[in-house]
Design a protein around this motif. Sequence first.
Motif, PDB file in Angstrom:
ATOM      1  N   VAL A 195     -79.967 -28.963 -66.155  1.00  0.00           N
ATOM      2  CA  VAL A 195     -79.635 -27.538 -66.224  1.00  0.00           C
ATOM      3  C   VAL A 195     -80.817 -26.748 -66.800  1.00  0.00           C
ATOM      4  O   VAL A 195     -81.548 -27.245 -67.658  1.00  0.00           O
ATOM      5  N   ILE A 220     -70.152 -21.199 -68.421  1.00  0.00           N
ATOM      6  CA  ILE A 220     -69.229 -22.036 -69.194  1.00  0.00           C
ATOM      7  C   ILE A 220     -68.305 -21.144 -70.035  1.00  0.00           C
ATOM      8  O   ILE A 220     -68.734 -20.087 -70.506  1.00  0.00           O
ATOM      9  N   THR A 263     -68.290 -23.121 -63.364  1.00  0.00           N
ATOM     10  CA  THR A 263     -67.553 -24.331 -63.772  1.00  0.00           C
ATOM     11  C   THR A 263     -66.075 -24.032 -64.017  1.00  0.00           C
ATOM     12  O   THR A 263     -65.679 -22.868 -64.153  1.00  0.00           O
ATOM     13  N   VAL A 279     -66.248 -27.388 -59.672  1.00  0.00           N
ATOM     14  CA  VAL A 279     -67.337 -26.403 -59.699  1.00  0.00           C
ATOM     15  C   VAL A 279     -67.387 -25.660 -58.368  1.00  0.00           C
ATOM     16  O   VAL A 279     -67.039 -26.224 -57.328  1.00  0.00           O
ATOM     17  N   ILE A 319     -75.669 -22.720 -65.470  1.00  0.00           N
ATOM     18  CA  ILE A 319     -74.235 -23.034 -65.539  1.00  0.00           C
ATOM     19  C   ILE A 319     -73.508 -21.932 -66.314  1.00  0.00           C
ATOM     20  O   ILE A 319     -74.038 -21.369 -67.275  1.00  0.00           O
ATOM     21  N   ARG A 361     -62.090 -30.136 -65.167  1.00  0.00           N
ATOM     22  CA  ARG A 361     -63.515 -30.217 -65.469  1.00  0.00           C
ATOM     23  C   ARG A 361     -63.933 -31.566 -66.035  1.00  0.00           C
ATOM     24  O   ARG A 361     -65.095 -31.930 -65.962  1.00  0.00           O
ATOM     25  N   TRP A 393     -73.782 -22.389 -61.118  1.00  0.00           N
ATOM     26  CA  TRP A 393     -72.671 -23.346 -61.143  1.00  0.00           C
ATOM     27  C   TRP A 393     -71.517 -22.682 -61.898  1.00  0.00           C
ATOM     28  O   TRP A 393     -71.561 -22.563 -63.127  1.00  0.00           O
ATOM     29  N   TYR A 438     -72.351 -31.059 -64.643  1.00  0.00           N
ATOM     30  CA  TYR A 438     -72.675 -29.695 -65.069  1.00  0.00           C
ATOM     31  C   TYR A 438     -74.027 -29.654 -65.794  1.00  0.00           C
ATOM     32  O   TYR A 438     -74.856 -28.789 -65.549  1.00  0.00           O
ATOM     33  N   TYR A 439     -74.189 -30.587 -66.723  1.00  0.00           N
ATOM     34  CA  TYR A 439     -75.327 -30.474 -67.645  1.00  0.00           C
ATOM     35  C   TYR A 439     -76.598 -31.142 -67.144  1.00  0.00           C
ATOM     36  O   TYR A 439     -77.659 -30.925 -67.721  1.00  0.00           O
TER      37      TYR A 439
END
Length: 234
Positions: free
Chosen positions: A110, A42, A92, A71, A40, A99, A90, A106-107
Amino acid sequence: FHQFPLKHISLLYFFSENDSLELFSSLENDNKQARTFKIIVIGDSNVGKTCLTYRFCGGSFLKNPEATIGVDFRERTVQLDGERIKLQIWDTAGQERFRKSMVEHYYRSVHAVLFVYDMTSLLSFESIPEWISECSRHSVGPLVPQVLVGNKCDLRESCQVPTSAAQSLADSHNIPLFETSAKDPSEKEHIDAIFLTLAYRLKSNKTLRLKQPSESSLREMRDQQEQDATSCRC
Ligand SMILES: Nc1nc2c(ncn2[C@@H]2O[C@H](COP(=O)(O)OP(=O)(O)OP(=O)(O)O)[C@@H](O)[C@H]2O)c(=O)[nH]1
Ligand SMILES: [Mg+2]
């Protein structure tokens, strides 16, 4: 599209027009042997997450990107010491409104995290500890490889974040620091090296394998993304 299984239609939804060709070719070359890792990306809005991931997966600088909603998935398969490794990136959304409904997705499962700040924005750098905290709150432990990336190093004269400050933040969290530019073509290989740093660390962990998101969770994300896009474009 009706020739594709639903799983692929759902994924296609998340790709912009430019990306769909890449998805088709990656589906054609799909190698069942390749291990897949979820990375991801971020950081605050406007720091260049989309441009960095596009540079790594598409090779060029994306002119006029739009703010990411929810995403965007990108993908690149690399060959490391004779093993094919698929990196599922990903990209984001930095804007809270785009978001907030997606954070759990997202998490989930991961494998690695890339934190990005904009070297010309002190504010974006000062947000990094908050992004690191968000990760921790979602059970991303110290064994999950992480890197800190200062983007837009081509804008040297507008730089607001001294390397020494970034390095001490990185050291305090025990994560490597890179300064780069998604825009500068001469930084292309450096950006490859940043993602490959994560890939090498992931590769050495023989037990890791990506749990693909289920069809229902992809559908849930798609519905949420649609809802966020319509309710917040005002
Ligand atoms: N000069 C310069 N501009 C960049 C660079 N990377 C991105 N930009 C510009 O920064 C702006 C934001 O880029 P994005 O990639 O959309 O930022 P983002 O982090 O994805 O933003 P969100 O999707 O809203 O979270 C765009 O105008 C890009 O052209 C870079 O390395 N150098
Ligand atoms: Mg973006």
